[in-house]
Write a protein that holds these residues in place. Sequence first.
Motif, mmCIF file in Angstrom:
data_model
loop_
_atom_site.group_PDB
_atom_site.id
_atom_site.type_symbol
_atom_site.label_atom_id
_atom_site.label_comp_id
_atom_site.label_asym_id
_atom_site.label_seq_id
_atom_site.Cartn_x
_atom_site.Cartn_y
_atom_site.Cartn_z
ATOM 1 N N ASN A 170 72.450 143.019 172.252
ATOM 2 C CA ASN A 170 73.332 143.767 173.116
ATOM 3 C C ASN A 170 74.393 144.016 173.654
ATOM 4 O O ASN A 170 75.356 144.145 174.455
ATOM 5 N N ILE A 171 75.569 142.643 172.934
ATOM 6 C CA ILE A 171 76.342 142.171 172.454
ATOM 7 C C ILE A 171 77.752 142.717 171.437
ATOM 8 O O ILE A 171 78.471 142.994 171.346
ATOM 9 N N ALA A 172 76.691 141.851 170.162
ATOM 10 C CA ALA A 172 77.245 142.253 168.507
ATOM 11 C C ALA A 172 76.015 142.130 167.326
ATOM 12 O O ALA A 172 76.388 140.660 167.181
ATOM 13 N N PRO A 173 75.692 143.348 167.783
ATOM 14 C CA PRO A 173 74.312 143.064 166.301
ATOM 15 C C PRO A 173 74.821 142.890 164.957
ATOM 16 O O PRO A 173 76.093 143.221 165.133
ATOM 17 N N LEU A 174 73.995 142.347 164.401
ATOM 18 C CA LEU A 174 74.661 142.072 163.176
ATOM 19 C C LEU A 174 73.569 142.824 161.995
ATOM 20 O O LEU A 174 72.929 143.780 162.141
ATOM 21 N N GLN A 175 74.556 143.262 160.680
ATOM 22 C CA GLN A 175 73.983 144.209 160.419
ATOM 23 C C GLN A 175 74.007 143.782 158.933
ATOM 24 O O GLN A 175 75.312 143.558 158.189
ATOM 25 N N ARG A 176 72.968 143.718 157.731
ATOM 26 C CA ARG A 176 73.608 143.316 156.216
ATOM 27 C C ARG A 176 74.095 143.574 155.970
ATOM 28 O O ARG A 176 75.009 145.321 156.165
ATOM 29 N N GLY A 177 74.868 143.432 155.177
ATOM 30 C CA GLY A 177 76.234 143.808 153.920
ATOM 31 C C GLY A 177 76.027 145.247 153.237
ATOM 32 O O GLY A 177 74.695 145.320 152.623
ATOM 33 N N PHE A 178 76.500 146.071 152.288
ATOM 34 C CA PHE A 178 76.516 146.707 150.970
ATOM 35 C C PHE A 178 76.846 145.549 149.784
ATOM 36 O O PHE A 178 76.894 145.487 149.502
ATOM 37 N N ASP A 179 75.546 146.567 148.855
ATOM 38 C CA ASP A 179 75.661 145.939 147.904
ATOM 39 C C ASP A 179 77.413 146.286 147.072
ATOM 40 O O ASP A 179 77.354 147.626 147.363
ATOM 41 N N LEU A 180 77.658 145.518 146.038
ATOM 42 C CA LEU A 180 78.548 146.028 145.187
ATOM 43 C C LEU A 180 79.051 144.306 144.043
ATOM 44 O O LEU A 180 79.177 144.525 143.886
ATOM 45 N N PRO A 181 78.303 145.504 142.896
ATOM 46 C CA PRO A 181 77.427 144.200 141.536
ATOM 47 C C PRO A 181 79.307 144.505 141.284
ATOM 48 O O PRO A 181 79.333 144.564 141.797
ATOM 49 N N SER A 182 79.493 143.006 140.830
ATOM 50 C CA SER A 182 80.501 142.369 140.368
ATOM 51 C C SER A 182 81.677 143.396 139.283
ATOM 52 O O SER A 182 82.964 143.679 139.258
ATOM 53 N N GLN A 183 80.779 143.475 138.709
ATOM 54 C CA GLN A 183 81.212 144.656 137.431
ATOM 55 C C GLN A 183 81.948 146.927 138.113
ATOM 56 O O GLN A 183 81.740 147.463 137.186
ATOM 57 N N ASN A 184 80.791 147.187 138.986
ATOM 58 C CA ASN A 184 81.280 147.998 139.702
ATOM 59 C C ASN A 184 82.813 148.126 140.866
ATOM 60 O O ASN A 184 83.121 148.501 141.177
#
Length: 386
Positions: free
Chosen positions: A34-48
Amino acid sequence: MTEENKSVKNFPNLLPKLRFKGFEGSWTSIKIENIAPLQRGFDLPSQNIVNGNIPIVYSNGILKFHNESKCTAPGLITGRSGTIGKFTFLEEGAYWPHNTSLWVTNFFDNDPKFIYYLYHTINIENFSTGSGVPTLNRNNVHNQICNIPPVNEQKKISSFFTSIDNRISTQKKIIEQLETLIKGVGYKLFNKKIRFKNTDLSEFPCWESKKGNEVFSNISNKNHNSELPILAITQEHGAIPRDFIDFQISVTDKSVESYKIVEKGDFIISLRSFQGGIEYSEYNGICSPAYIILRNKTEVNSYFYKYYFKSESYIKQLNKKLEGIRDGKMISYAYFSDINLPLPSLNEQNKITNFLSSIQGKIEMEKQILEKLKLQKKFLLANLFV
């Protein structure tokens, strides 16, 4: 107050040990989610990845740039797997939090930079799981209770720590500049692009060139003195009594009987030393028979060779000698013996040593200042937060 926040309370005695003048009232206890929640980042393969100006923030910071973004600053990102405990804060601009990271999705009207420093106080690495590659469990982080002041006090605290971080950053640049200086000057000195003169302004004699085994002997005297300290051989500290640093090694009384005696002024080569890492010993002691002990045969200034063995000139020679070797560039006395070493006159060795030592002394002094700044920041983080 939302339904899930009914447990949030203000405690009269909930105050930091240190506080800026003009601020009153207690701090609020509230869960991280309730202060600063975390979320998983986004997929980004090196080739993309398409080259652009959008920073991609990985678990250990900004490593690449892309042409698309997922989020807009202010941004606070930390490692989800691999590197845990490192935080990246972005003041402005767009960015892409990589799937190896976690990013703050909502600051709930808190000062984002304050949250950045708040996260440094909760030992986030303790929430990681897994024995192989550790992974941060954000659900456990979200349940952590933290204490925060009103936003105006948050801004005061974050501004204060930002000034400390700026000073630390400046100190690091000073050290980097001095290290660049000593490396550049050392290169010119060891390649005779610049030369010192005698006190009467006369030229020093031409340098001789000697094979390694003409200047240094391979010493293998065995240990017969149980009172000598066991030396740890490290790139950071050189050869130093292991009790002086956090160096764990299991040694029995029987095993040290085969250890080699080291005298102050000796050089020590690890059989698999990185880039020919020859370390100088400031101490009398003993070390494992796996090391090669070098002791000068002729009168030299040992510090001259202490600097030379770390120079680009020597490392380049050694690596050329070891090219094509399949055993991990294992160094032997035979390889060392076949390398040409410069041998200026002792007076010129002294001149070069004194000059480089003056720069090195300045570097060490600046490093001590940096450590004091880091300790100061650590102390203040512990006392300006609840």
